[in-house]
Write an enzyme that holds these catalytic residues in place. Structure first.
Site, PDB file in Angstrom:
ATOM      1  N   LEU A   1       6.910  -7.961 -11.145  1.00 45.14           N
ATOM      2  CA  LEU A   1       8.246  -7.815 -10.553  1.00 45.14           C
ATOM      3  C   LEU A   1       8.545  -6.356 -10.207  1.00 45.14           C
ATOM      4  O   LEU A   1       9.446  -5.747 -10.756  1.00 45.14           O
ATOM      5  CB  LEU A   1       9.312  -8.384 -11.505  1.00 45.14           C
ATOM      6  CG  LEU A   1      10.640  -8.727 -10.858  1.00 45.14           C
ATOM      7  CD1 LEU A   1      10.479  -9.842  -9.834  1.00 45.14           C
ATOM      8  CD2 LEU A   1      11.654  -9.141 -11.925  1.00 45.14           C
ATOM      9  N   GLY A   2       7.755  -5.813  -9.277  1.00 41.22           N
ATOM     10  CA  GLY A   2       8.061  -4.497  -8.710  1.00 41.22           C
ATOM     11  C   GLY A   2       8.970  -4.688  -7.508  1.00 41.22           C
ATOM     12  O   GLY A   2       9.598  -5.739  -7.333  1.00 41.22           O
TER      13      GLY A   2
ATOM     14  N   ILE B   1       8.254  -5.180  -4.369  1.00 40.88           N
ATOM     15  CA  ILE B   1       7.858  -6.270  -3.455  1.00 40.88           C
ATOM     16  C   ILE B   1       8.183  -7.628  -4.081  1.00 40.88           C
ATOM     17  O   ILE B   1       8.721  -8.522  -3.414  1.00 40.88           O
ATOM     18  CB  ILE B   1       6.363  -6.144  -3.097  1.00 40.88           C
ATOM     19  CG1 ILE B   1       6.150  -4.893  -2.242  1.00 40.88           C
ATOM     20  CG2 ILE B   1       5.866  -7.399  -2.370  1.00 40.88           C
ATOM     21  CD1 ILE B   1       4.693  -4.488  -2.063  1.00 40.88           C
TER      22      ILE B   1
ATOM     23  N   ARG C   1       4.739  -6.946 -16.876  1.00 41.39           N
ATOM     24  CA  ARG C   1       4.239  -6.258 -18.073  1.00 41.39           C
ATOM     25  C   ARG C   1       5.398  -5.756 -18.935  1.00 41.39           C
ATOM     26  O   ARG C   1       5.432  -5.961 -20.127  1.00 41.39           O
ATOM     27  CB  ARG C   1       3.375  -5.087 -17.607  1.00 41.39           C
ATOM     28  CG  ARG C   1       2.327  -4.628 -18.566  1.00 41.39           C
ATOM     29  CD  ARG C   1       1.557  -3.553 -17.884  1.00 41.39           C
ATOM     30  NE  ARG C   1       2.408  -2.955 -16.844  1.00 41.39           N
ATOM     31  CZ  ARG C   1       2.333  -1.714 -16.422  1.00 41.39           C
ATOM     32  NH1 ARG C   1       1.447  -0.910 -16.894  1.00 41.39           N
ATOM     33  NH2 ARG C   1       3.135  -1.242 -15.479  1.00 41.39           N
ATOM     34  N   SER C   2       6.389  -5.122 -18.303  1.00 42.40           N
ATOM     35  CA  SER C   2       7.560  -4.678 -19.058  1.00 42.40           C
ATOM     36  C   SER C   2       8.750  -5.544 -18.649  1.00 42.40           C
ATOM     37  O   SER C   2       8.861  -5.921 -17.485  1.00 42.40           O
ATOM     38  CB  SER C   2       7.851  -3.211 -18.754  1.00 42.40           C
ATOM     39  OG  SER C   2       7.930  -3.032 -17.367  1.00 42.40           O
TER      40      SER C   2
ATOM     41  N   ARG D   1      -3.561  -7.790  -4.179  1.00 47.01           N
ATOM     42  CA  ARG D   1      -4.968  -7.439  -3.974  1.00 47.01           C
ATOM     43  C   ARG D   1      -5.836  -8.620  -4.390  1.00 47.01           C
ATOM     44  O   ARG D   1      -5.517  -9.328  -5.345  1.00 47.01           O
ATOM     45  CB  ARG D   1      -5.362  -6.232  -4.831  1.00 47.01           C
ATOM     46  CG  ARG D   1      -4.838  -4.896  -4.337  1.00 47.01           C
ATOM     47  CD  ARG D   1      -5.525  -4.437  -3.053  1.00 47.01           C
ATOM     48  NE  ARG D   1      -5.127  -3.110  -2.655  1.00 47.01           N
ATOM     49  CZ  ARG D   1      -4.100  -2.816  -1.845  1.00 47.01           C
ATOM     50  NH1 ARG D   1      -3.384  -3.783  -1.308  1.00 47.01           N
ATOM     51  NH2 ARG D   1      -3.819  -1.564  -1.551  1.00 47.01           N
TER      52      ARG D   1
ATOM     53  N   ASP E   1      -3.350 -12.969   1.921  1.00 46.62           N
ATOM     54  CA  ASP E   1      -3.422 -11.811   2.828  1.00 46.62           C
ATOM     55  C   ASP E   1      -4.491 -10.828   2.366  1.00 46.62           C
ATOM     56  O   ASP E   1      -4.835  -9.912   3.114  1.00 46.62           O
ATOM     57  CB  ASP E   1      -2.054 -11.117   2.866  1.00 46.62           C
ATOM     58  CG  ASP E   1      -1.967 -10.008   3.905  1.00 46.62           C
ATOM     59  OD1 ASP E   1      -2.456 -10.231   5.038  1.00 46.62           O
ATOM     60  OD2 ASP E   1      -1.424  -8.928   3.603  1.00 46.62           O
TER      61      ASP E   1
ATOM     62  N   GLU F   1     -12.845  -7.367   1.186  1.00 49.03           N
ATOM     63  CA  GLU F   1     -12.384  -7.453   2.584  1.00 49.03           C
ATOM     64  C   GLU F   1     -12.857  -6.228   3.370  1.00 49.03           C
ATOM     65  O   GLU F   1     -13.009  -5.160   2.786  1.00 49.03           O
ATOM     66  CB  GLU F   1     -10.841  -7.577   2.622  1.00 49.03           C
ATOM     67  CG  GLU F   1     -10.110  -6.468   1.894  1.00 49.03           C
ATOM     68  CD  GLU F   1      -8.612  -6.719   1.803  1.00 49.03           C
ATOM     69  OE1 GLU F   1      -8.188  -7.797   1.349  1.00 49.03           O
ATOM     70  OE2 GLU F   1      -7.867  -5.801   2.194  1.00 49.03           O
TER      71      GLU F   1
ATOM     72  N   HIS G   1      -5.150  -8.950   5.777  1.00 45.63           N
ATOM     73  CA  HIS G   1      -4.456  -7.851   5.084  1.00 45.63           C
ATOM     74  C   HIS G   1      -3.448  -7.163   6.024  1.00 45.63           C
ATOM     75  O   HIS G   1      -3.635  -6.011   6.427  1.00 45.63           O
ATOM     76  CB  HIS G   1      -5.457  -6.831   4.528  1.00 45.63           C
ATOM     77  CG  HIS G   1      -4.846  -5.942   3.468  1.00 45.63           C
ATOM     78  ND1 HIS G   1      -5.584  -5.387   2.449  1.00 45.63           N
ATOM     79  CD2 HIS G   1      -3.576  -5.509   3.269  1.00 45.63           C
ATOM     80  CE1 HIS G   1      -4.794  -4.657   1.676  1.00 45.63           C
ATOM     81  NE2 HIS G   1      -3.572  -4.710   2.160  1.00 45.63           N
TER      82      HIS G   1
HETATM   83  C1  DGY Z   1      -0.782  -1.019   0.514  1.00 47.95           C
HETATM   84  O1  DGY Z   1       0.325  -0.544   0.616  1.00 47.95           O
HETATM   85  O2  DGY Z   1      -1.578  -0.657  -0.336  1.00 47.95           O
HETATM   86  C2  DGY Z   1      -1.131  -2.065   1.503  1.00 47.95           C
HETATM   87  O3  DGY Z   1      -1.925  -3.024   0.951  1.00 47.95           O
HETATM   88  C3  DGY Z   1      -1.767  -1.430   2.694  1.00 47.95           C
HETATM   89  O4  DGY Z   1      -3.053  -1.077   2.419  1.00 47.95           O
END
Ligand code: DGY
Length: 312
Positions: free
Chosen positions: A151-152, A154, A174-175, A231, A255, A260, A278
């Site tokens: 939960l950052g 994004i 994690r926190s 990732r 994505d 990749e 991506h």
């Molecule tokens: C990031 O911000 O790391 C995106 O995946 C672009 O590479």
């Protein structure tokens, strides 16, 4: 004399033009320049790279004057931060400006899987609609449960968007994060067991490598879908491919992948799976904003100041 920098992968033309104005740009992505790069390496003081590409330790070792690695993105998993700090190299990112686009990508993938968007496009183009063939019903997002892994910024942006679709939100982080009102789960497996959509938004590092494993996918279950905008390395891809093939989960919108752009070919035939190359942050608007931050970090470094977005 203009300082020399290494540009690992292409950026927007207008950002590259501004790099060219201020620096001697050595382009590693240009095969001819790469082949002739050797004599230039000792003079290079900054490297600019993408989050998904980073800079290998071999390159860091071959750049004795390197003082900054400016990442055009937020992911730092492809740069050895400890090694960089040991060499007194600042590593910078472009926080904040890509949050909304990456969250949009997650929601786009979710809807594309639920509503068979790619399959439908092919169906129309192949003339199968006109022939009267049946097309499968989709899945409504309304009333579903989104589980956000990480939960950052994004993850939060994705949660807010999901609520607009009538989706309830839970998360594993994690926190603890107490300011959202969303349900917190203590393990990724517990989160998955209480989710219809598992959205992977967590940073990739040694602690998160492969945490979406067979047990998590089993807990998500045969109606659940995986969305990954973080990732590939966060997912055990063997387990994911198996789960897609045997119906352990219903589908995936992806994505990002291990290795990749040369991803595992099994993904090409994985059922109910939507693949993107991506593109999370890849809008013109956001790439301009990211480029501005890269330029600002470089400028601060070459002015002898601490770059504003140093992460190490
Ligand atoms: C990031 O911000 O790391 C995106 O995946 C672009 O590479």
């Amino acid at each position: 004399m203009k300082p020399e920098i290494l540009l690992v992968e292409p950026m927007l033309d207008e950002i590259e033009a501004r790099l060219d104005d201020a620096y001697v740009v050595r382009r590693l992505y240009d095969p001819a320049q790469k082949a002739a790069m050797g004599p230039a390496l000792p003079g290079i003081r900054a490297a600019v790279t993408g989050g998904g590409t980073g800079l290998s330790n071999d390159y860091i070792d071959s750049l004795p004057a390197l003082g900054i690695i400016a990442i055009n993105g937020v992911g730092t998993d492809k740069v050895d931060l400890v090694k960089a700090r040991g060499r007194n190299i600042d590593v910078t990112t472009t926080p904040g400006v890509l949050t909304d686009d990456v969250a949009d990508t997650g929601i786009t993938l979710m809807l594309a899987v639920f509503r068979h968007l790619v399959k439908g496009d092919n169906f129309v183009r192949e003339g199968r609609w006109a022939k009267g063939e049946a097309f499968p019903l989709g899945t409504s997002p309304k009333g579903k449960r989104l589980g956000i892994l990480g939960l950052g910024q994004i993850g939060r942006a994705m949660g807010r968007r999901a609520e607009a679709f009538g989706i309830s939100v839970g998360y594993w982080n994690r926190s603890p994060q107490t300011d959202t009102g969303w349900t917190s789960y203590s393990t990724p497996t517990e989160l998955a067991a209480s989710s219809d959509i598992l959205a992977i938004c967590v940073a990739a590092n040694a602690a998160t490598q492969g945490i979406v494993n067979a047990e998590v996918l089993e807990a998500l279950g045969p109606k659940g879908i995986v969305i990954n905008v973080a990732r590939g390395s966060v997912v055990d891809e063997d387990a994911l491919l198996q789960a897609l093939r045997d119906g352990t989960i219903a589908g995936a919108g992806l994505d990002v992948f291990v290795g990749e752009p040369r991803i595992r070919e099994e993904f090409f035939t994985a059922p109910n799976t939507v693949l993107m190359p991506h593109q999370g942050s890849a809008t013109r608007e956001t790439r301009i904003a990211m480029g501005e931050i890269v330029l600002a970090n470089l400028q601060a470094f070459f002015n002898g100041e601490r770059p504003p977005n140093s992460v190490n």
